[in-house]
Design a protein around this motif. Structure first.
Motif, mmCIF file in Angstrom:
data_model
loop_
_atom_site.group_PDB
_atom_site.id
_atom_site.type_symbol
_atom_site.label_atom_id
_atom_site.label_comp_id
_atom_site.label_asym_id
_atom_site.label_seq_id
_atom_site.Cartn_x
_atom_site.Cartn_y
_atom_site.Cartn_z
ATOM 1 N N ILE A 28 -53.978 -35.462 10.458
ATOM 2 C CA ILE A 28 -52.673 -36.256 10.095
ATOM 3 C C ILE A 28 -52.939 -37.585 9.641
ATOM 4 O O ILE A 28 -52.342 -38.201 8.789
ATOM 5 N N SER B 49 -50.061 -39.780 14.334
ATOM 6 C CA SER B 49 -51.401 -38.892 14.358
ATOM 7 C C SER B 49 -52.426 -39.617 15.243
ATOM 8 O O SER B 49 -53.078 -38.893 16.065
ATOM 9 N N ILE C 258 -46.626 -42.200 10.051
ATOM 10 C CA ILE C 258 -47.205 -41.220 10.299
ATOM 11 C C ILE C 258 -48.725 -41.297 10.840
ATOM 12 O O ILE C 258 -49.285 -40.705 11.727
#
Lengths: 129, 92, 87
Positions: free
Chosen positions: C55, C47, C43
Protein backbone atom coordinates in the motif's frame (compact mmCIF):
# COMPACT_ATOMS: atom_id res chain seq x y z
CA UNK A 1 29.88 13.65 -14.72
CA UNK A 2 26.21 14.65 -14.83
CA UNK A 3 25.48 11.38 -16.59
CA UNK A 4 26.72 9.52 -13.52
CA UNK A 5 24.63 11.71 -11.22
CA UNK A 6 21.61 10.86 -13.35
CA UNK A 7 22.28 7.12 -13.17
CA UNK A 8 22.87 7.17 -9.42
CA UNK A 9 19.65 9.15 -8.98
CA UNK A 10 17.61 6.58 -10.92
CA UNK A 11 19.17 3.63 -9.13
CA UNK A 12 18.51 5.35 -5.80
CA UNK A 13 14.82 5.71 -6.60
CA UNK A 14 14.66 2.08 -7.69
CA UNK A 15 16.19 0.79 -4.46
CA UNK A 16 14.09 3.06 -2.28
CA UNK A 17 10.96 1.83 -4.02
CA UNK A 18 11.78 -1.86 -3.82
CA UNK A 19 14.05 -2.01 -0.74
CA UNK A 20 15.44 -5.30 -1.93
CA UNK A 21 19.16 -6.00 -2.35
CA UNK A 22 19.02 -9.45 -3.88
CA UNK A 23 21.31 -9.89 -6.93
CA UNK A 24 18.33 -10.26 -9.27
CA UNK A 25 16.85 -6.97 -8.15
CA UNK A 26 20.17 -5.15 -8.44
CA UNK A 27 20.58 -6.54 -11.97
CA UNK A 28 17.07 -5.46 -12.98
CA UNK A 29 17.67 -2.00 -11.54
CA UNK A 30 20.96 -1.50 -13.38
CA UNK A 31 19.53 -2.76 -16.69
CA UNK A 32 16.49 -0.50 -16.44
CA UNK A 33 18.58 2.56 -15.54
CA UNK A 34 20.83 1.98 -18.53
CA UNK A 35 17.95 1.35 -20.92
CA UNK A 36 15.88 4.42 -20.02
CA UNK A 37 16.55 7.19 -22.52
CA UNK A 38 18.82 10.02 -21.49
CA UNK A 39 18.20 13.50 -22.78
CA UNK A 40 21.04 15.85 -23.59
CA UNK A 41 22.14 17.40 -20.31
CA UNK A 42 24.30 20.45 -19.92
CA UNK A 43 26.70 19.69 -17.14
CA UNK A 44 27.43 21.95 -14.22
CA UNK A 45 30.62 21.44 -12.24
CA UNK A 46 30.17 19.36 -9.06
CA UNK A 47 31.03 22.42 -6.96
CA UNK A 48 27.86 24.13 -8.20
CA UNK A 49 25.80 21.03 -7.46
CA UNK A 50 27.19 20.80 -3.94
CA UNK A 51 26.30 24.43 -3.30
CA UNK A 52 22.79 23.84 -4.64
CA UNK A 53 22.23 20.86 -2.37
CA UNK A 54 23.54 22.80 0.61
CA UNK A 55 21.14 25.64 -0.21
CA UNK A 56 18.26 23.17 -0.42
CA UNK A 57 19.06 21.77 3.03
CA UNK A 58 19.27 25.30 4.43
CA UNK A 59 16.01 26.32 2.76
CA UNK A 60 13.91 23.78 4.66
CA UNK A 61 14.33 25.26 8.18
CA UNK A 62 14.08 28.72 6.63
CA UNK A 63 10.69 27.85 5.14
CA UNK A 64 9.40 26.52 8.47
CA UNK A 65 10.51 29.80 10.04
CA UNK A 66 8.59 31.76 7.43
CA UNK A 67 5.56 29.54 7.95
CA UNK A 68 5.53 30.46 11.64
CA UNK A 69 5.95 34.13 10.77
CA UNK A 70 2.91 33.98 8.51
CA UNK A 71 1.08 32.09 11.21
CA UNK A 72 1.74 34.69 13.91
CA UNK A 73 1.31 37.85 11.86
CA UNK A 74 -1.21 38.10 9.04
CA UNK A 75 0.41 38.82 5.68
CA UNK A 76 -2.25 40.62 3.69
CA UNK A 77 -0.30 42.41 0.98
CA UNK A 78 0.89 40.98 -2.30
CA UNK A 79 3.43 42.32 -4.76
CA UNK A 80 5.60 41.11 -7.63
CA UNK A 81 9.34 41.65 -8.02
CA UNK A 82 11.89 40.58 -10.58
CA UNK A 83 15.20 38.95 -9.85
CA UNK A 84 18.13 38.50 -12.14
CA UNK A 85 19.27 34.94 -12.91
CA UNK A 86 23.02 34.45 -12.42
CA UNK A 87 24.87 34.41 -15.68
CA UNK A 88 25.21 31.14 -17.61
CA UNK A 89 22.95 28.95 -15.47
CA UNK A 90 22.32 25.46 -16.81
CA UNK A 91 18.74 24.24 -16.92
CA UNK A 92 19.29 21.98 -13.93
CA UNK A 93 20.47 24.88 -11.79
CA UNK A 94 17.56 27.05 -12.94
CA UNK A 95 15.24 24.25 -11.84
CA UNK A 96 16.94 24.17 -8.45
CA UNK A 97 16.64 27.96 -8.12
CA UNK A 98 12.93 27.86 -8.90
CA UNK A 99 12.49 25.03 -6.42
CA UNK A 100 14.30 26.93 -3.66
CA UNK A 101 12.36 30.15 -4.18
CA UNK A 102 9.00 28.42 -4.40
CA UNK A 103 9.66 26.21 -1.38
CA UNK A 104 9.69 29.16 1.02
CA UNK A 105 6.07 30.07 1.66
CA UNK A 106 6.45 33.82 1.30
CA UNK A 107 7.72 33.72 -2.27
CA UNK A 108 6.57 31.92 -5.41
CA UNK A 109 8.23 32.09 -8.81
CA UNK A 110 5.50 33.17 -11.15
CA UNK A 111 7.34 33.28 -14.43
CA UNK A 112 10.78 32.41 -15.71
CA UNK A 113 11.85 34.69 -18.50
CA UNK A 114 14.48 32.97 -20.69
CA UNK A 115 16.21 36.33 -21.06
CA UNK A 116 17.35 36.02 -17.50
CA UNK A 117 14.64 37.09 -15.03
CA UNK A 118 12.58 35.36 -12.41
CA UNK A 119 9.25 37.01 -11.71
CA UNK A 120 8.62 36.46 -8.00
CA UNK A 121 5.31 36.90 -6.22
CA UNK A 122 5.63 37.90 -2.55
CA UNK A 123 3.26 38.29 0.33
CA UNK A 124 4.18 40.67 3.12
CA UNK A 125 2.91 42.34 6.26
CA UNK A 126 3.32 45.87 4.99
CA UNK A 127 2.27 47.33 1.70
CA UNK A 128 4.69 47.28 -1.21
CA UNK A 129 8.13 48.63 -0.21
CA UNK B 1 10.94 11.19 24.25
CA UNK B 2 10.88 9.89 20.69
CA UNK B 3 7.19 9.15 21.12
CA UNK B 4 6.40 12.74 21.95
CA UNK B 5 8.71 14.04 19.23
CA UNK B 6 6.97 12.00 16.55
CA UNK B 7 3.50 12.83 17.84
CA UNK B 8 4.50 16.48 17.99
CA UNK B 9 5.65 16.41 14.37
CA UNK B 10 2.44 14.75 13.23
CA UNK B 11 0.32 17.19 15.23
CA UNK B 12 2.24 20.15 13.80
CA UNK B 13 1.71 18.78 10.30
CA UNK B 14 -2.01 18.32 10.84
CA UNK B 15 -2.26 21.81 12.28
CA UNK B 16 -0.49 23.21 9.18
CA UNK B 17 -2.88 21.23 6.99
CA UNK B 18 -5.97 22.76 8.59
CA UNK B 19 -4.57 26.23 8.93
CA UNK B 20 -3.20 26.38 5.40
CA UNK B 21 -6.27 24.88 3.76
CA UNK B 22 -8.88 27.18 5.28
CA UNK B 23 -7.89 30.18 3.10
CA UNK B 24 -9.14 28.12 0.13
CA UNK B 25 -12.66 28.95 1.24
CA UNK B 26 -11.98 32.69 1.27
CA UNK B 27 -12.10 35.16 -1.57
CA UNK B 28 -8.45 35.93 -2.20
CA UNK B 29 -6.48 35.63 -5.44
CA UNK B 30 -5.17 32.28 -6.66
CA UNK B 31 -1.58 33.29 -5.91
CA UNK B 32 -2.38 34.25 -2.33
CA UNK B 33 -4.03 30.89 -1.79
CA UNK B 34 -1.00 29.18 -3.32
CA UNK B 35 1.20 30.68 -0.61
CA UNK B 36 -0.91 29.19 2.14
CA UNK B 37 -1.28 25.91 0.30
CA UNK B 38 2.47 25.62 0.03
CA UNK B 39 2.55 25.80 3.83
CA UNK B 40 -0.20 23.23 4.19
CA UNK B 41 0.65 20.70 1.54
CA UNK B 42 4.42 20.87 1.42
CA UNK B 43 5.53 21.80 4.92
CA UNK B 44 2.63 20.12 6.72
CA UNK B 45 3.01 16.87 4.82
CA UNK B 46 6.78 16.95 5.33
CA UNK B 47 6.22 17.28 9.08
CA UNK B 48 3.78 14.35 9.06
CA UNK B 49 6.27 12.20 7.13
CA UNK B 50 9.10 13.05 9.50
CA UNK B 51 6.84 12.15 12.40
CA UNK B 52 6.08 8.77 10.85
CA UNK B 53 9.77 8.25 10.10
CA UNK B 54 10.62 8.77 13.77
CA UNK B 55 7.77 6.56 14.89
CA UNK B 56 8.43 3.63 12.56
CA UNK B 57 11.98 3.79 11.18
CA UNK B 58 11.68 0.28 9.72
CA UNK B 59 9.92 1.54 6.61
CA UNK B 60 12.50 4.24 5.91
CA UNK B 61 13.05 3.63 2.17
CA UNK B 62 9.43 4.29 1.38
CA UNK B 63 9.18 7.30 3.65
CA UNK B 64 12.38 8.83 2.31
CA UNK B 65 11.09 8.43 -1.24
CA UNK B 66 7.79 9.99 -0.21
CA UNK B 67 9.61 12.90 1.50
CA UNK B 68 11.69 13.54 -1.57
CA UNK B 69 8.84 13.41 -4.05
CA UNK B 70 6.66 15.60 -1.82
CA UNK B 71 9.39 18.20 -1.61
CA UNK B 72 10.03 18.31 -5.33
CA UNK B 73 6.62 17.76 -6.86
CA UNK B 74 4.59 19.99 -4.61
CA UNK B 75 6.86 22.97 -5.10
CA UNK B 76 7.04 22.42 -8.84
CA UNK B 77 3.26 22.09 -9.00
CA UNK B 78 3.01 25.39 -7.14
CA UNK B 79 5.24 27.03 -9.73
CA UNK B 80 3.32 25.54 -12.66
CA UNK B 81 -0.04 26.61 -11.26
CA UNK B 82 1.28 30.12 -10.57
CA UNK B 83 2.71 30.36 -14.06
CA UNK B 84 -0.39 29.11 -15.85
CA UNK B 85 -2.89 31.18 -13.89
CA UNK B 86 -0.85 34.40 -14.08
CA UNK B 87 -0.40 34.17 -17.85
CA UNK B 88 -4.15 33.99 -18.14
CA UNK B 89 -4.52 37.12 -16.04
CA UNK B 90 -2.12 39.02 -18.29
CA UNK B 91 -4.19 38.01 -21.24
CA UNK B 92 -7.46 39.46 -19.96
CA UNK C 1 -3.49 6.24 16.14
CA UNK C 2 -6.88 6.49 14.50
CA UNK C 3 -7.23 10.15 15.42
CA UNK C 4 -4.59 10.99 12.82
CA UNK C 5 -6.67 9.41 10.07
CA UNK C 6 -9.85 11.07 11.28
CA UNK C 7 -8.17 14.47 11.26
CA UNK C 8 -6.76 13.81 7.79
CA UNK C 9 -10.18 12.95 6.37
CA UNK C 10 -11.58 16.11 7.96
CA UNK C 11 -8.79 18.16 6.40
CA UNK C 12 -9.51 16.60 3.00
CA UNK C 13 -13.14 17.67 3.23
CA UNK C 14 -12.16 21.37 3.19
CA UNK C 15 -10.70 21.47 -0.35
CA UNK C 16 -13.53 19.23 -1.56
CA UNK C 17 -16.03 21.78 -0.33
CA UNK C 18 -13.95 24.57 -1.87
CA UNK C 19 -13.89 22.76 -5.23
CA UNK C 20 -17.67 22.40 -5.24
CA UNK C 21 -18.35 25.94 -4.14
CA UNK C 22 -15.97 27.87 -6.38
CA UNK C 23 -16.72 28.46 -10.05
CA UNK C 24 -13.34 29.76 -11.19
CA UNK C 25 -11.31 27.02 -12.85
CA UNK C 26 -7.97 27.94 -11.23
CA UNK C 27 -9.44 27.91 -7.77
CA UNK C 28 -10.82 24.46 -8.57
CA UNK C 29 -7.36 23.35 -9.74
CA UNK C 30 -5.85 24.52 -6.47
CA UNK C 31 -8.42 22.55 -4.54
CA UNK C 32 -7.75 19.45 -6.64
CA UNK C 33 -4.01 19.72 -6.10
CA UNK C 34 -4.62 19.94 -2.38
CA UNK C 35 -6.93 16.90 -2.44
CA UNK C 36 -4.36 14.87 -4.40
CA UNK C 37 -1.57 15.55 -1.93
CA UNK C 38 -3.71 14.98 1.13
CA UNK C 39 -5.13 11.67 -0.03
CA UNK C 40 -1.75 10.26 -1.00
CA UNK C 41 -0.24 11.29 2.33
CA UNK C 42 -3.21 9.59 3.99
CA UNK C 43 -2.51 6.42 1.98
CA UNK C 44 1.09 6.39 3.18
CA UNK C 45 0.01 6.96 6.78
CA UNK C 46 -2.39 4.01 6.49
CA UNK C 47 0.32 1.81 5.04
CA UNK C 48 2.77 2.65 7.80
CA UNK C 49 0.20 2.13 10.53
CA UNK C 50 -0.94 -1.18 9.02
CA UNK C 51 2.64 -2.17 8.31
CA UNK C 52 1.82 -3.00 4.70
CA UNK C 53 4.66 -2.36 2.26
CA UNK C 54 2.62 -2.57 -0.93
CA UNK C 55 0.00 0.00 0.00
CA UNK C 56 2.88 2.32 0.83
CA UNK C 57 4.43 1.68 -2.55
CA UNK C 58 1.16 2.59 -4.24
CA UNK C 59 1.03 5.73 -2.11
CA UNK C 60 4.48 6.91 -3.04
CA UNK C 61 3.93 6.16 -6.72
CA UNK C 62 0.73 8.22 -6.61
CA UNK C 63 2.63 10.96 -4.83
CA UNK C 64 5.33 11.07 -7.48
CA UNK C 65 3.18 10.58 -10.58
CA UNK C 66 -0.22 11.98 -9.68
CA UNK C 67 0.89 15.58 -9.62
CA UNK C 68 2.17 15.31 -13.18
CA UNK C 69 -1.38 14.92 -14.45
CA UNK C 70 -2.39 18.14 -12.75
CA UNK C 71 0.53 19.95 -14.36
CA UNK C 72 -0.49 18.69 -17.79
CA UNK C 73 -4.06 19.76 -17.13
CA UNK C 74 -2.86 23.23 -16.12
CA UNK C 75 -0.89 23.57 -19.35
CA UNK C 76 -3.89 22.46 -21.42
CA UNK C 77 -6.16 24.93 -19.63
CA UNK C 78 -3.70 27.73 -20.25
CA UNK C 79 -3.59 26.90 -23.96
CA UNK C 80 -7.38 26.76 -24.06
CA UNK C 81 -7.65 30.14 -22.41
CA UNK C 82 -5.21 31.63 -24.89
CA UNK C 83 -7.02 30.39 -27.97
CA UNK C 84 -10.50 31.40 -26.88
CA UNK C 85 -10.39 33.76 -23.89
CA UNK C 86 -13.39 33.83 -21.65
CA UNK C 87 -14.13 30.20 -22.22
Amino acid sequence: MTGYINLVFRLGIWFLLTANFSPTNIAIGIIVTLLLPRGPVMSSPPRVWAKGIKDLLLAIPQSYLEAFEILLFPHRHEYVTRKRVPHRRTSGMVFLDVLLITLTPKTIVQNYDPEGWYEIHHISRKAEP
Amino acid sequence: MLYWLSNGCIALGLFFWFWGTFPLLGRRSVLFKLHSLSIADTLGSLAIMVGLLIKIPREWPLLVLALFSLLVWNTVLGYVLAYCSSVEMDHD
Amino acid sequence: MNWILGAMVLATLIPMYAACQNQDIWQKMLAFASIATKTSVAIIVISVLQDDWFIGMVGSIILSVGNASLMLLAQVLKRLNQTNPGY
